[in-house]
Design an enzyme around this catalytic site. Structure first.
Site, mmCIF file in Angstrom:
data_model
loop_
_atom_site.group_PDB
_atom_site.id
_atom_site.type_symbol
_atom_site.label_atom_id
_atom_site.label_comp_id
_atom_site.label_asym_id
_atom_site.label_seq_id
_atom_site.Cartn_x
_atom_site.Cartn_y
_atom_site.Cartn_z
ATOM 1 N N ASP A 97 -3.961 -0.486 12.253
ATOM 2 C CA ASP A 97 -4.218 -1.912 12.430
ATOM 3 C C ASP A 97 -5.660 -2.091 12.898
ATOM 4 O OD1 ASP A 97 -4.314 -4.609 13.248
ATOM 5 O OD2 ASP A 97 -2.205 -4.583 13.829
ATOM 6 N N ASP A 133 -9.302 0.426 4.733
ATOM 7 C CA ASP A 133 -9.844 -0.438 3.689
ATOM 8 C C ASP A 133 -10.668 -1.570 4.299
ATOM 9 O OD1 ASP A 133 -7.348 -1.468 4.753
ATOM 10 O OD2 ASP A 133 -7.579 -3.094 3.318
ATOM 11 N N TYR A 173 0.055 2.449 1.039
ATOM 12 C CA TYR A 173 -0.836 1.287 1.072
ATOM 13 C C TYR A 173 -2.116 1.566 0.291
ATOM 14 C CZ TYR A 173 -3.960 -2.304 2.827
ATOM 15 O OH TYR A 173 -4.860 -3.334 2.903
#
Length: 201
Positions: A97, A133, A173
């Site tokens: 996160d 990312d 992901y």
């Protein structure tokens, strides 16, 4: 899967004693399972806080019969609660996160408090691999690790198009994001050795 009395004893859980790698926040385990399959000469631990996700990894572990993979259902905020000094040889932080708001800086897993935890459990020649990312989180992590005194072995601004990287194993992901043209950033770094000036937490 909830470790009790395992600090410094993790090798006892594996078929044989081998270098031990840890992924913090494994999700459904595509990365850590892929690593365990690709590197039978290493032992791996998946640390995940979500019960549904860790149950999924467990099913795959049983299905694939991976003797070099163990699981922890727990929070990755305090790694020294699970591991002894120098017990881990490689640490993976994949798509953590980013906590983009400034007031949440101390929650980012590359904040200096967490880096001190990482340093405590990593062997003197251990490596930390970080993928994201999020460009802002990547830049923050680059500065945070540098300020902590870490040395960079790899800085990839576009991982999937970097000729230096030939053995990348993707997370769930990462695979979805990259398939839509998204850019993946990666850092690989190590902490100062004992002969160097100790980093300040």
């Amino acid at each position: 899967m909830r470790p009790v009395g395992m600090i410094g004893k993790w090798q006892d859980r594996f078929a044989q004693s081998q270098p031990l790698a840890l992924e913090v926040g494994s999700g459904k385990g595509q990365f850590i399972i892929g690593m365990a399959q690709a590197h039978p000469e290493q032992n791996f631990i998946a640390l995940e806080i979500q019960e549904v996700a860790i149950a999924y990894i467990l099913r795959k572990q049983v299905e694939l019969q991976l003797p070099n993979l163990q699981l922890i259902l727990g929070d990755g905020a305090a790694l020294t609660d699970y591991f002894a000094p120098g017990e881990i040889s490689q640490l993976f932080l994949n798509f953590s996160d980013p906590w983009p708001k400034s007031r949440h800086e101390k929650r980012r897993l590359t904040y200096r408090h967490f880096l001190a935890e990482d340093q405590a459990i990593l062997a003197s020649d251990g490596r930390l691999q970080f993928k994201t990312d999020n460009q802002g989180f990547f830049e923050y992590s680059l500065v945070s690790m540098n300020n902590f005194g870490m040395t960079f072995d790899l800085v990839a601004l576009d991982l999937h198009h970097d000729a230096r990287v030939t053995d990348n194993i993707e997370t769930e992901y990462e695979q979805k994001f990259a398939s839509r043209g998204g850019r993946i950033y990666e850092l690989v770094a190590h902490f100062p050795t004992k002969k160097d000036t100790p980093a300040r937490a």
